[in-house]
Design an enzyme around this catalytic site. Structure first.
Site, PDB file in Angstrom:
ATOM      1  N   TYR A  74       0.836  -1.201   0.000  1.00 41.94           N
ATOM      2  CA  TYR A  74       0.000   0.000   0.000  1.00 41.94           C
ATOM      3  C   TYR A  74       0.873   1.255   0.000  1.00 41.94           C
ATOM      4  O   TYR A  74       2.105   1.176   0.075  1.00 41.94           O
ATOM      5  CB  TYR A  74      -0.923  -0.005   1.217  1.00 41.94           C
ATOM      6  CG  TYR A  74      -2.082  -0.967   1.107  1.00 41.94           C
ATOM      7  CD1 TYR A  74      -3.320  -0.549   0.632  1.00 41.94           C
ATOM      8  CD2 TYR A  74      -1.942  -2.303   1.482  1.00 41.94           C
ATOM      9  CE1 TYR A  74      -4.388  -1.427   0.536  1.00 41.94           C
ATOM     10  CE2 TYR A  74      -3.005  -3.191   1.386  1.00 41.94           C
ATOM     11  CZ  TYR A  74      -4.222  -2.750   0.909  1.00 41.94           C
ATOM     12  OH  TYR A  74      -5.276  -3.623   0.812  1.00 41.94           O
ATOM     13  N   HIS A  75       0.225   2.404  -0.063  1.00 41.84           N
ATOM     14  CA  HIS A  75       0.936   3.677  -0.168  1.00 41.84           C
ATOM     15  C   HIS A  75       1.728   3.980   1.102  1.00 41.84           C
ATOM     16  O   HIS A  75       1.392   3.540   2.191  1.00 41.84           O
ATOM     17  CB  HIS A  75      -0.055   4.815  -0.445  1.00 41.84           C
ATOM     18  CG  HIS A  75      -1.238   4.805   0.462  1.00 41.84           C
ATOM     19  ND1 HIS A  75      -2.268   3.902   0.343  1.00 41.84           N
ATOM     20  CD2 HIS A  75      -1.561   5.585   1.521  1.00 41.84           C
ATOM     21  CE1 HIS A  75      -3.173   4.131   1.264  1.00 41.84           C
ATOM     22  NE2 HIS A  75      -2.767   5.132   2.009  1.00 41.84           N
ATOM     23  N   GLY A  76       2.785   4.772   0.928  1.00 39.54           N
ATOM     24  CA  GLY A  76       3.580   5.236   2.061  1.00 39.54           C
ATOM     25  C   GLY A  76       4.527   4.211   2.653  1.00 39.54           C
ATOM     26  O   GLY A  76       5.149   4.474   3.683  1.00 39.54           O
ATOM     27  N   ALA A 120      -0.427   0.356   4.663  1.00 40.65           N
ATOM     28  CA  ALA A 120      -0.076   1.749   4.395  1.00 40.65           C
ATOM     29  C   ALA A 120       0.824   2.325   5.485  1.00 40.65           C
ATOM     30  O   ALA A 120       0.570   2.162   6.675  1.00 40.65           O
ATOM     31  CB  ALA A 120      -1.350   2.585   4.277  1.00 40.65           C
ATOM     32  N   GLY A 121       1.883   3.000   5.057  1.00 35.07           N
ATOM     33  CA  GLY A 121       2.772   3.684   5.980  1.00 35.07           C
ATOM     34  C   GLY A 121       3.743   2.799   6.735  1.00 35.07           C
ATOM     35  O   GLY A 121       4.522   3.292   7.551  1.00 35.07           O
TER      36      GLY A 121
END
Length: 228
Positions: A101-103, A128-129
Site C-alpha cells: 500500500y501507499h507510504g 499503508a505507511g
C-alpha cells in the site's frame, strides 16, 4: 513485457475491490506503470548503465510518486495499491504476488555498502505507511499492519503490527466478516500494542506498590515490641 503487462492488469482486477475495467487497469494504476518502468531501469542497471538507469527511475518517481531504486529486485505480479510515497531501496528483494500500500518504505539502517534492505517473501501484504528496515527477511504469506515499524524478521504466515512491530496478543476470528486487510492495520479484533504495554506496566506498578505496602507494614510491626 506484454505478458507482464497482462499479468499486472489481471492482478489489479482480481485484488482491487473496485474491480476496474481492463482499460482502467492498464492506464490508471500508478503501481502498474511503476513496475514496468522499473523493469527498464533494472535492465539498464544490470547492463552497467547506472546513470541512465537512475534517470529512468527518477522519471518513474516524477510520474507515479513511487521511488524504486534500479538495483532492487522485484518478482512477478507486484501490486502497489495507490502507491504514492512508496520507497524501495537498492538491495531490496521482493517475491511474487506481493501487495504494497501507499507510504511504505523498504529501507536500510546502515550507510555501509552491501545488503542493507529487506527481503520480502511471496504473497506478503504490507499496509499503508509501514516501514520495513534493515537486511531482514519477511516470510511468505506474512502480513504487516499499517504504520508498523519492522526491524526484525517476521516468520512465514505471521501478522505483525505496532511500533516496534510484533504479533498481536489476541486475534478473534469472526466468520461472518471477510478476512481483514492489513492496509490500514485493522484486524478482526482491536489491537493496540502500545496500550497493551501500558496495561502491563500499570499492573506491574500496582503489584510493586502492594509489595511496598506489605514491607512497610512488616517493618512497623517489627519496631513496635522494641519501642515498648
Amino acid at each position: 513485457m506484454a505478458v507482464e503487462l497482462l499479468e499486472l492488469a489481471r492482478t489489479i482486477r482480481a485484488r482491487d475491490p473496485a474491480r476496474p475495467t481492463w482499460i482502467e487497469a492498464f492506464t490508471c494504476y500508478a503501481g502498474l506503470q511503476a513496475v514496468l518502468m522499473h523493469r527498464v531501469a533494472h535492465a539498464l542497471h544490470r547492463a552497467g548503465l547506472k546513470a541512465l538507469a537512475r534517470m529512468v527511475s527518477h522519471t518513474n518517481r516524477f510520474i507515479t510518486g513511487i521511488e524504486i531504486h534500479p538495483g532492487a529486485t522485484i518478482g512477478r505480479r507486484l501490486f502497489i495499491d495507490h502507491g504514492m510515497g512508496v520507497v524501495i531501496g537498492e538491495t531490496a528483494e521482493i517475491g511474487d504476488d506481493v501487495l504494497i500500500y501507499h507510504g511504505v518504505t523498504l529501507g536500510g539502517l546502515s550507510g555501509q555498502p552491501g545488503k542493507r534492505h529487506p527481503t520480502i517473501g511471496h504473497n506478503v501484504a504490507i499496509g499503508a505507511g509501514a516501514q520495513v528496515l534493515g537486511p531482514i527477511r519477511i516470510g511468505d504469506n506474512a502480513r504487516i499492519g499499517a504504520n508498523a515499524v519492522v526491524v526484525a524478521e517476521v516468520p512465514a504466515g505471521e501478522t505483525v503490527v505496532g511500533i516496534p512491530a510484533r504479533r498481536p496478543q489476541e486475534q478473534r476470528v469472526l466468520p461472518a466478516r471477510p478476512a481483514p486487510s492489513p492496509g490500514y492495520g485493522l484486524l478482526d479484533a482491536p489491537c493496540d500494542p502500545v496500550g497493551e504495554e501500558l496495561a502491563e506496566l500499570r499492573a506491574e506498578v500496582a503489584m510493586l506498590r502492594n509489595e511496598m505496602a506489605l514491607l512497610r507494614g512488616q517493618q512497623q510491626a517489627a519496631r513496635m515490641p522494641a519501642a515498648e
